[in-house]
Design a protein around this motif. Structure first.
Motif, short mmCIF file in Angstrom:
data_model
loop_
_atom_site.label_atom_id
_atom_site.label_comp_id
_atom_site.label_asym_id
_atom_site.label_seq_id
_atom_site.Cartn_x
_atom_site.Cartn_y
_atom_site.Cartn_z
N THR A 1 0.83 -1.20 0.00
CA THR A 1 0.00 0.00 0.00
C THR A 1 0.87 1.26 0.00
OG1 THR A 1 -1.51 1.35 1.33
CG2 THR A 1 -0.21 -0.27 2.52
N PRO A 2 0.45 2.28 -0.75
CA PRO A 2 1.19 3.54 -0.73
C PRO A 2 0.80 4.42 0.45
CG PRO A 2 -0.54 3.64 -2.37
CD PRO A 2 -0.64 2.28 -1.73
N ASP A 3 -0.09 3.94 1.33
CA ASP A 3 -0.51 4.76 2.48
C ASP A 3 0.61 4.84 3.52
OD1 ASP A 3 -2.92 4.92 1.23
OD2 ASP A 3 -3.91 3.39 2.48
N TRP A 4 0.80 6.04 4.05
CA TRP A 4 1.80 6.22 5.11
C TRP A 4 1.28 5.68 6.42
CZ3 TRP A 4 6.35 7.62 3.31
CH2 TRP A 4 6.45 8.47 2.20
N VAL A 5 2.18 5.31 7.32
CA VAL A 5 1.78 4.92 8.67
C VAL A 5 1.56 6.16 9.51
CG1 VAL A 5 2.42 3.67 10.76
CG2 VAL A 5 3.00 2.72 8.51
N MET A 6 2.55 7.07 9.48
CA MET A 6 2.40 8.32 10.24
C MET A 6 1.63 9.31 9.37
SD MET A 6 5.29 10.83 11.97
CE MET A 6 5.87 9.68 13.23
N THR A 7 0.49 9.75 9.88
CA THR A 7 -0.32 10.68 9.10
C THR A 7 -0.55 11.95 9.90
OG1 THR A 7 -2.27 9.58 9.97
CG2 THR A 7 -1.55 8.88 7.79
N GLY A 8 -1.24 12.89 9.29
CA GLY A 8 -1.53 14.14 9.98
C GLY A 8 -0.72 15.27 9.38
N ASP A 9 -0.75 16.39 10.05
CA ASP A 9 -0.10 17.59 9.55
C ASP A 9 1.36 17.58 9.99
OD1 ASP A 9 0.06 19.96 8.26
OD2 ASP A 9 -0.82 21.17 9.88
N LEU A 10 2.25 17.19 9.10
CA LEU A 10 3.65 17.02 9.47
C LEU A 10 4.49 18.21 9.01
CD1 LEU A 10 4.28 13.26 8.55
CD2 LEU A 10 3.27 14.21 10.61
N SER A 11 5.50 18.55 9.82
CA SER A 11 6.46 19.59 9.42
C SER A 11 7.28 19.04 8.26
CB SER A 11 7.38 19.92 10.59
OG SER A 11 8.21 18.79 10.85
N PRO A 12 7.93 19.93 7.48
CA PRO A 12 8.77 19.44 6.37
C PRO A 12 9.84 18.46 6.86
CG PRO A 12 8.49 21.83 6.19
CD PRO A 12 7.86 21.42 7.50
N GLU B 1 9.95 5.28 6.52
CA GLU B 1 8.90 4.36 6.02
C GLU B 1 9.19 3.95 4.57
OE1 GLU B 1 4.83 5.53 6.65
OE2 GLU B 1 5.27 6.49 8.58
N GLY B 2 9.89 4.83 3.84
CA GLY B 2 10.16 4.56 2.44
C GLY B 2 11.56 4.01 2.22
N ALA B 3 12.45 4.89 1.74
CA ALA B 3 13.77 4.46 1.29
C ALA B 3 14.51 3.60 2.33
CB ALA B 3 14.61 5.68 0.92
N GLY B 4 14.57 4.08 3.57
CA GLY B 4 15.37 3.37 4.58
C GLY B 4 14.79 2.03 5.00
N HIS B 5 13.53 1.81 4.67
CA HIS B 5 12.76 0.59 4.96
C HIS B 5 13.02 0.04 6.38
CE1 HIS B 5 16.37 -1.04 2.77
NE2 HIS B 5 16.22 -2.14 3.45
N CYS B 6 13.05 0.95 7.36
CA CYS B 6 13.31 0.58 8.76
C CYS B 6 12.27 -0.41 9.30
CB CYS B 6 13.33 1.83 9.64
SG CYS B 6 14.38 3.15 9.00
#
Lengths: 300, 155
Positions: free
Chosen positions: A179-190, A200-205
């Motif tokens: 799924t392309p949905d993020w785990v952490m959602t909401g209004d995030l700072s840059p 969640e993406g590149a580092g695949h932690c």
């Protein structure tokens, strides 16, 4: 009797057709292909993506250091409850590696988990994380990979028992867990958005730090809460605030040097991660640390 | 004659039962010495790392003493400290992988590469906070390279 048999045959055929349909490889759509083809690569940034993505950790020969990290002959093993997977050769060799792949082939592999011929990759390859990669970053990474040497070491066959040998079945798994949905959602700072992209993406932690369910899918309700080591050796520590009390600076420093706040040092697979993260700009390590500090308690 | 046999048998039995205990003791003493080396280095790294992170102000004398500690500890000949039978599983508290004993040359090379990194740290420690920060990466890399290959995960 003959009639029952006929019904059974029809049902079996319908079942097989449904399986075939549901497990079919789904690649990039036409619009995405056109968008990717229109981008201009930045090789230098591609190298940053290479380290952010941790490609060399598994695809360089086991034990490789220094410039040998750029020879992606494969061979590192990933033990799991479903068998042992061997990272394939992804060097520029056209026969044994991926030298003949287009940027679209790479994008399909990274974000959809399928090879150029439509074969499903096993999710030991973290495409469920790489699904978040930006198109530009894939184009840049592709350009960087093209600068790396070819190596003719043949890929090692995975040591996986039936029924996991039926790769079509991964198509069903993908329907559940890709799924392309993020785990952490909401209004995030840059900074948090950057951290989320890297974690969640590149580092695949999450692939190691999040526990998996019985069929190998990540338990997103216990995101980064720590997990059993799939190899059976020890555990992978949790990163949520109930498990990790390091400051943001401690986390960033650990990713740069491998030193914990007590000046013990990283070992195991995490030593590879640190040697990748050390290549990133300091702001990226700080963004990862900010993301980790923003995680909610896992409650488990 | 009989009076000689009994003490001999007793001695032999005692000897047998003491043998493993002695080996354990020697292994445990070696392990404690190894852990001592690591503690000394962690303490010195804490001083240098605190300066590198900017948590503690750079002080040339302290930085040089800490770097000297790393340099000296990493120059200790290791061969007395790793007796067979002192690996994880054989000895409580040991996280040493059995591969150390089958790859002793590589293990020694990794220890020596730590010594090389501490040489650079000695120079850096006399220069500045920034120089220490830059040298920490190589020291950390040397620590991790060996821990990755030869230390079992924390349980």
């Amino acid at each position: 009797m003959e009639r029952i048999l006929r019904v059974l045959v029809v049902l079996a055929l319908v079942g097989a057709a449904a399986f075939w349909y549901l497990t079919r490889p789904i690649g990039l759509d036409g619009e995405s292909v056109a968008a990717i083809d229109a981008l201009t690569p930045d090789v230098a940034h591609g190298e940053t993506m290479f380290w952010a993505g941790g490609c060399a950790s598994c695809h360089a020969a086991p034990g490789a250091t220094g410039d040998d990290m750029l020879v992606l002959s494969g061979g590192d093993s990933l033990a799991s409850p479903f068998g042992t997977f061997y990272a394939p050769n992804i060097s520029q060799d056209p026969t044994h590696g991926i030298g003949d792949w287009s940027v679209i082939d790479l994008a399909n592999a990274l974000t959809h988990g399928i090879g150029p011929d439509g074969t499903h990759f096993y999710p030991a390859f973290p495409y469920t994380s790489y699904v978040h990669l930006e198109r530009q970053d894939i184009v840049d990474l592709n350009a960087f990979l093209k600068t790396l040497p070819a190596d003719s070491t043949p890929s090692k066959a995975h040591d996986v028992p039936f029924p996991f040998t039926i790769r079509r079945g991964i198509g069903l798994w993908d329907r559940l867990f890709l799924t392309p949905d993020w785990v952490m959602t909401g209004d995030l700072s840059p900074e948090l958005e950057r951290g989320r992209y890297l974690v969640e993406g590149a580092g695949h932690c999450g692939e190691c730090h999040t526990p998996r369910n019985a069929i190998g899918g990540l338990d997103r309700n216990r995101w980064l809460a720590g997990a059993a080591n799939p190899s059976g050796e020890g555990t992978v520590p949790g990163l949520t605030p109930d498990k990790l009390d390091w400051s943001a600076q401690d986390i960033a420093y650990y990713l740069e040097t491998g030193f914990t706040p007590d000046f013990d040092s990283a070992g195991g697979h995490m030593a590879n991660v640190v040697s990748n993260m050390a290549h990133l700009p300091p702001e990226d390590r700080a963004a990862i640390a900010a993301y980790i500090k923003a995680l909610p308690a896992s409650g488990s | 004659m009989k009076s000689l046999i009994l003490p001999a048998v007793t001695a032999a039995t005692l000897g047998l039962s003491f043998q493993p205990a002695l080996a354990d003791e020697a292994g445990e003493a070696a392990m404690a010495a190894r852990h001592g080396e690591m503690s000394l280095m962690a303490h010195a790294l804490g001083i240098l790392g605190g300066m590198a992170k900017g948590q503690v102000e750079y002080e040339k004398i302290k930085a040089e003493a800490a770097a000297e500690t790393l340099y000296v500890v990493s120059s200790i000949d290791q061969h007395l400290l790793w007796p067979e039978g002192s690996e994880a599983g054989a000895l409580d508290g040991s996280r040493a992988k059995a591969e150390i004993w089958t790859n002793m040359d590589d293990f020694t090379a990794k220890w020596n590469s730590l010594h090389t990194a501490t040489e650079a740290m000695k120079t850096a420690a006399g220069e500045s906070q920034q120089a220490i920060g830059a040298a920490m990466g190589a020291v950390g890399g040397a620590c991790s390279a060996c821990h990755k290959a030869y230390r079992t995960p924390a349980s």
